[in-house]
Design a protein around this motif. Structure first.
Motif, PDB file in Angstrom:
ATOM      1  N   GLU A 121      31.346 -37.757  12.629  1.00 32.29           N
ATOM      2  CA  GLU A 121      30.274 -36.776  12.565  1.00 32.29           C
ATOM      3  C   GLU A 121      28.942 -37.354  13.028  1.00 32.29           C
ATOM      4  N   GLU A 122      28.713 -38.623  12.730  1.00 30.12           N
ATOM      5  CA  GLU A 122      27.495 -39.268  13.231  1.00 30.12           C
ATOM      6  C   GLU A 122      27.506 -39.334  14.753  1.00 30.12           C
ATOM      7  N   GLY A 123      28.678 -39.610  15.304  1.00 32.03           N
ATOM      8  CA  GLY A 123      28.803 -39.662  16.756  1.00 32.03           C
ATOM      9  C   GLY A 123      28.606 -38.313  17.405  1.00 32.03           C
ATOM     10  N   ALA A 124      28.950 -37.244  16.650  1.00 31.79           N
ATOM     11  CA  ALA A 124      28.796 -35.895  17.189  1.00 31.79           C
ATOM     12  C   ALA A 124      27.449 -35.284  16.840  1.00 31.79           C
ATOM     13  N   GLY A 125      26.623 -36.023  16.089  1.00 37.22           N
ATOM     14  CA  GLY A 125      25.289 -35.530  15.756  1.00 37.22           C
ATOM     15  C   GLY A 125      25.218 -34.667  14.522  1.00 37.22           C
ATOM     16  N   PHE A 126      26.271 -34.674  13.684  1.00 30.70           N
ATOM     17  CA  PHE A 126      26.248 -33.897  12.448  1.00 30.70           C
ATOM     18  C   PHE A 126      25.730 -34.757  11.299  1.00 30.70           C
ATOM     19  N   GLU A 127      25.237 -34.081  10.274  1.00 36.77           N
ATOM     20  CA  GLU A 127      24.773 -34.785   9.074  1.00 36.77           C
ATOM     21  C   GLU A 127      25.519 -34.233   7.875  1.00 36.77           C
ATOM     22  N   ARG A 128      26.185 -35.100   7.128  1.00 41.44           N
ATOM     23  CA  ARG A 128      26.973 -34.653   5.984  1.00 41.44           C
ATOM     24  C   ARG A 128      26.063 -34.316   4.805  1.00 41.44           C
ATOM     25  N   LYS A 129      26.442 -33.258   4.053  1.00 43.38           N
ATOM     26  CA  LYS A 129      25.668 -32.868   2.883  1.00 43.38           C
ATOM     27  C   LYS A 129      25.995 -33.799   1.706  1.00 43.38           C
ATOM     28  N   GLU A 130      25.005 -33.953   0.839  1.00 38.26           N
ATOM     29  CA  GLU A 130      25.210 -34.833  -0.319  1.00 38.26           C
ATOM     30  C   GLU A 130      26.217 -34.216  -1.275  1.00 38.26           C
ATOM     31  N   LYS A 131      27.083 -35.032  -1.846  1.00 42.25           N
ATOM     32  CA  LYS A 131      28.085 -34.553  -2.799  1.00 42.25           C
ATOM     33  C   LYS A 131      27.516 -34.573  -4.212  1.00 42.25           C
ATOM     34  N   SER A 132      27.994 -33.640  -5.025  1.00 41.39           N
ATOM     35  CA  SER A 132      27.482 -33.574  -6.389  1.00 41.39           C
ATOM     36  C   SER A 132      28.570 -33.353  -7.435  1.00 41.39           C
ATOM     37  N   ALA A 133      29.755 -33.003  -7.030  1.00 42.78           N
ATOM     38  CA  ALA A 133      30.804 -32.637  -8.004  1.00 42.78           C
ATOM     39  C   ALA A 133      31.354 -33.871  -8.710  1.00 42.78           C
ATOM     40  N   THR A 134      31.806 -33.641  -9.936  1.00 40.20           N
ATOM     41  CA  THR A 134      32.454 -34.685 -10.719  1.00 40.20           C
ATOM     42  C   THR A 134      33.957 -34.512 -10.650  1.00 40.20           C
ATOM     43  N   ARG A 182      47.728 -28.380  -6.171  1.00 35.49           N
ATOM     44  CA  ARG A 182      46.740 -27.470  -6.763  1.00 35.49           C
ATOM     45  C   ARG A 182      45.321 -27.964  -6.507  1.00 35.49           C
ATOM     46  N   PRO A 183      44.390 -27.035  -6.303  1.00 38.40           N
ATOM     47  CA  PRO A 183      43.006 -27.421  -5.996  1.00 38.40           C
ATOM     48  C   PRO A 183      42.171 -27.686  -7.246  1.00 38.40           C
ATOM     49  N   ASN A 184      41.302 -28.681  -7.153  1.00 40.05           N
ATOM     50  CA  ASN A 184      40.401 -29.025  -8.243  1.00 40.05           C
ATOM     51  C   ASN A 184      39.232 -28.037  -8.265  1.00 40.05           C
ATOM     52  N   PRO A 185      39.068 -27.237  -9.326  1.00 47.78           N
ATOM     53  CA  PRO A 185      37.994 -26.237  -9.354  1.00 47.78           C
ATOM     54  C   PRO A 185      36.602 -26.860  -9.305  1.00 47.78           C
ATOM     55  N   ASN A 186      36.470 -28.146  -9.681  1.00 47.47           N
ATOM     56  CA  ASN A 186      35.174 -28.818  -9.590  1.00 47.47           C
ATOM     57  C   ASN A 186      34.740 -29.057  -8.150  1.00 47.47           C
ATOM     58  N   LEU A 187      35.688 -28.922  -7.219  1.00 47.21           N
ATOM     59  CA  LEU A 187      35.388 -29.124  -5.805  1.00 47.21           C
ATOM     60  C   LEU A 187      35.420 -27.800  -5.045  1.00 47.21           C
ATOM     61  N   MET A 188      35.215 -26.684  -5.785  1.00 46.55           N
ATOM     62  CA  MET A 188      35.258 -25.359  -5.188  1.00 46.55           C
ATOM     63  C   MET A 188      33.996 -24.582  -5.553  1.00 46.55           C
ATOM     64  N   VAL A 189      33.765 -23.509  -4.844  1.00 42.11           N
ATOM     65  CA  VAL A 189      32.577 -22.675  -5.082  1.00 42.11           C
ATOM     66  C   VAL A 189      33.007 -21.223  -5.257  1.00 42.11           C
ATOM     67  N   ASP A 203      34.879 -25.938  -1.490  1.00 37.94           N
ATOM     68  CA  ASP A 203      33.544 -26.340  -1.058  1.00 37.94           C
ATOM     69  C   ASP A 203      33.707 -27.183   0.201  1.00 37.94           C
ATOM     70  N   GLN A 204      33.099 -26.786   1.291  1.00 38.78           N
ATOM     71  CA  GLN A 204      33.313 -27.456   2.573  1.00 38.78           C
ATOM     72  C   GLN A 204      32.729 -28.866   2.625  1.00 38.78           C
ATOM     73  N   LYS A 205      32.030 -29.285   1.570  1.00 39.07           N
ATOM     74  CA  LYS A 205      31.571 -30.676   1.504  1.00 39.07           C
ATOM     75  C   LYS A 205      32.734 -31.630   1.233  1.00 39.07           C
ATOM     76  N   TYR A 206      33.866 -31.080   0.791  1.00 44.01           N
ATOM     77  CA  TYR A 206      34.988 -31.912   0.384  1.00 44.01           C
ATOM     78  C   TYR A 206      36.200 -31.637   1.268  1.00 44.01           C
ATOM     79  N   THR A 207      36.951 -32.666   1.538  1.00 41.76           N
ATOM     80  CA  THR A 207      38.131 -32.527   2.383  1.00 41.76           C
ATOM     81  C   THR A 207      39.240 -31.787   1.632  1.00 41.76           C
ATOM     82  N   PHE A 208      40.185 -31.248   2.393  1.00 38.61           N
ATOM     83  CA  PHE A 208      41.349 -30.619   1.781  1.00 38.61           C
ATOM     84  C   PHE A 208      42.129 -31.632   0.951  1.00 38.61           C
ATOM     85  N   LEU A 209      42.250 -32.856   1.444  1.00 36.42           N
ATOM     86  CA  LEU A 209      43.013 -33.869   0.724  1.00 36.42           C
ATOM     87  C   LEU A 209      42.395 -34.158  -0.635  1.00 36.42           C
TER      88      LEU A 209
END
Length: 266
Positions: A251-264, A50-57, A88-94
């Motif tokens: 992602e650093e090697g591919a030139g991407f920048e990860r967004k800051e996480k905020s969920a609890t 089941r997915p954690n709603p705190n990690l969803m939008v 929320d795509q800031k967080y992995t499926f796992l």
């Protein structure tokens, strides 16, 4: 095609995570011990996490959510009180789906959608969940005509196959995506005793006992709060940091920048 080049194989989907548990740090260690037992097939029971709603939008009615309410409907309906949700795509499926509604060790009935790791020199044909042809079954007519060769016993011989110990060896987490509308209405469904009940994760305390007879209606912690699943602490404390670190490197090697996480996370 690859059977001659490896000792063990597996067929898995992208949303299935095979997690070493207990003293093990990788699958080579687990399979090495299984080899010492002489077994050829290692089986994994499967349940839907089941997915954690705190990690969803929230997501509202639109092309990708035609069964979801609009913003106005959510704000104006006192009974609804909740929007549809997507990861929320800031967080992995796992990380998002790290909560199992069936606490390990899973009951026997969840073997119906099992996955397997197997030795290809023994499993000659494999189909999704099952080893359909093994070396024990691939015998000639001469070998079976005297009646001493019991093919039935060779379809699930405990000497050659077994289910994994989910506490001390490893477990499979099936992070099958929840469709957005399954999150509605959370306020009405995430209550003790309701079935069908709550589809989002409300984690239980680690030491709360699991009762398979009543799990469909959820559980209560010692303070009377509703909960419905258990987090895998080795995932959250060991494997997620490793995964996050590796993703950042990629992602650093591919030139991407990860967004800051905020969920609890509970």
């Amino acid at each position: 095609r690859f059977a001659p080049y490896t000792e063990w194989m597996s067929f898995m989907d992208p949303d299935e995570y095979f997690v070493p548990m207990g003293k093990y740090n990788n699958w080579k260690e687990v399979l090495s011990d299984v080899d010492k037992e002489g077994r050829k097939i290692l089986k994994f029971r499967s349940t839907r996490a089941r997915p954690n709603p705190n990690l969803m939008v929230p997501i509202y009615y639109g092309p990708d959510a035609r069964k979801c309410p609009t913003v106005d409907e959510v704000n104006g309906d006192k009974l609804l009180k909740a929007s549809c949700l997507i990861r929320d795509q800031k967080y992995t499926f796992l990380q998002t789906y790290n909560c199992e509604y069936i606490k390990s060790p899973k009951p026997e009935r969840f073997q119906r959608a099992m996955k397997q790791m197997y030795r290809p020199d023994y499993v000659l044909s494999h189909f999704v969940h099952y080893s359909t042809v093994t070396a024990d079954l691939a015998c000639t007519r001469e070998e079976t005509k005297d009646g001493k060769y019991d093919t039935y016993k060779r379809t699930s011989d405990p000497k050659t196959e077994r289910f994994i110990n989910e506490i001390n060896e490893g477990v499979m987490i099936h992070a099958k995506t929840m469709v957005p509308e399954e999150a509605v209405p959370r306020d009405a469904r995430c209550k003790l005793g309701l079935h069908p009940g709550c589809n989002v994760a409300i984690p239980c305390p680690d030491d709360l006992p699991f009762d398979d007879k009543t799990h469909q209606g959820g559980f209560q912690d010692r303070n009377g709060n509703y909960c419905n699943c258990w987090m895998n602490r080795k995932v959250s404390e060991v494997w997620l940091p490793k995964l996050e670190s590796r993703l950042e490197q990629l992602e650093e090697g591919a030139g991407f920048e990860r967004k800051e996480k905020s969920a609890t996370i509970v």
